[in-house]
Design an enzyme around this catalytic site. Sequence first.
Site, PDB file in Angstrom:
ATOM      1  N   ASP A 121       1.229   2.830   3.573  1.00 21.54           N
ATOM      2  CA  ASP A 121       0.407   3.980   3.011  1.00 21.54           C
ATOM      3  C   ASP A 121       1.103   5.271   2.944  1.00 21.54           C
ATOM      4  O   ASP A 121       0.827   6.260   3.248  1.00 21.54           O
ATOM      5  CB  ASP A 121      -0.811   4.259   4.222  1.00 21.54           C
ATOM      6  CG  ASP A 121      -1.793   5.111   3.435  1.00 21.54           C
ATOM      7  OD1 ASP A 121      -1.876   5.277   2.247  1.00 21.54           O
ATOM      8  OD2 ASP A 121      -2.547   5.549   4.190  1.00 21.54           O
ATOM      9  N   HIS A 127       0.813  -1.159  -0.128  1.00 23.51           N
ATOM     10  CA  HIS A 127       0.031   0.042   0.100  1.00 23.51           C
ATOM     11  C   HIS A 127       0.875   1.164   0.001  1.00 23.51           C
ATOM     12  O   HIS A 127       1.410   1.749   1.057  1.00 23.51           O
ATOM     13  CB  HIS A 127      -0.796  -0.214   1.243  1.00 23.51           C
ATOM     14  CG  HIS A 127      -2.005   1.284   1.299  1.00 23.51           C
ATOM     15  ND1 HIS A 127      -3.013   1.000   1.915  1.00 23.51           N
ATOM     16  CD2 HIS A 127      -1.849   2.226   0.721  1.00 23.51           C
ATOM     17  CE1 HIS A 127      -3.707   2.208   1.954  1.00 23.51           C
ATOM     18  NE2 HIS A 127      -2.884   2.890   1.102  1.00 23.51           N
TER      19      HIS A 127
END
Length: 426
Positions: free
Chosen positions: A305, A60
């Site tokens: 992220d 991610h």
Amino acid sequence: MKYLIRKGRLVDPAGGIGGVMDILLEDGRVAVIGSDLCDPSAQVIDAAGLTVCAGLVDMHVHLREPGFEYKETIATGAQAAAAGGFTSIACMPNTKPVIDCPEGVAFVKERAAQATGAQVFPIAAVSKGQLGQEVNDYEALKEAGAVALSDDGVPVQNANLLRDAMILAHRQGLAILSHCEDADMVQNFAVNEGRVSRQLRIPGRPAIAEELQVMREAMLAEETGAAVHICHISTAKSVSIVRRYKKKGVRITCETCPQYFTFTEEEVLNQGSLARVNPPLRTSADVEGIIEGLKDGTIDAIATDHAPHAAEEKSRPLTQAPSGMIGLETSLAASLTALYHTGEMSLSDVLRKMTVNPAGILRLPNKGRLAVGADADLVLFDPNEEWVVDPEGFRSMARNTPFAGKTLKGRVKYTILGGEIIYQEQ
Ligand code: DOR
Ligand code: ZN
Ligand code: ZN
């Protein structure tokens, strides 16, 4: 180039080879693993004192290309990844335009092929333009090279569309990666709803906004039989929902990120916009719940992220700055510092969540394991070396990390992709 990595301490959470050993890399693959190997034609890398592991996999990241190249490009993101020990990264489709057609996926792959860092795997959007109204052609997206589907950045609000998407994604063997937050509840608010939002007298993003959608995703996975993956899980109750549904045999997996097991909402008081991220940093009880979930296997993966933003954007006041923090160049050290050096988890269990588990969720063949015949993707690091995070030295174009100035323990020395060195510490 042929490399002989000598006397490193092997950790392979997948297969169980362990201990001090030598590894010969040849033709892009792991050729031999053994003791006292000798090959005069190979270049020797002295790995004494270092841990040797399969190259890290980050399922991610946001690379911002096309459309936001002033924040990060595929090339700079891939290099930042290499510096962080990652050899495989999967990038989110919330670019401009959104990656929702085969041409978009092809563009990302083309740019990735020119990059010199980690290997980049594109994730395509769940819905057309990430508008949550119309599903994309998943068969065509898979054919073009998408490894998963996600509307991350703009959570899917329409449960009916999500249900259709799960059924269609299931047919293609693609997982849906879900950013869980109810849009009406969180709007564009900056912090967790709680002590800090009350102190600052601003509206917050409540934990229940995440938990409702985690429950929705779990129930839809149960009903459709499709695989769903919860992105950046951040609350203790979200973890307990996933735990319960996993016990029932539902195909649900989840990831968290170092910020969620390192910081609480209080960090916003210290660092302002730099500590703004969606979902937001939560409470110390949530941090405990996340660590519990990592330890008992409820949380499968540690992702970053990685969300680069320009300095000017992050220097805006808390309520006007964009959300997100970078993580590629601190993730391994931050994870070791919070989970391994505290005695919470073994080195192998931490690395499992950064290698074989994410590779498995994305179904990346030959990635995330260190075995004879596997791709020669490796990271060599000193688990005990301390360093102070200085974002000025990052390969990433962005500097927005809440770890700046913090002392972390664990330092990447070499990153090797397909038998070639893509990063070496200077
Ligand atoms: O904080 C975040 N930043 N959360 C997201 O879901 C998107 C990301 C971004 O793209 O900047
Ligand atoms: Zn997200
Ligand atoms: Zn994201």
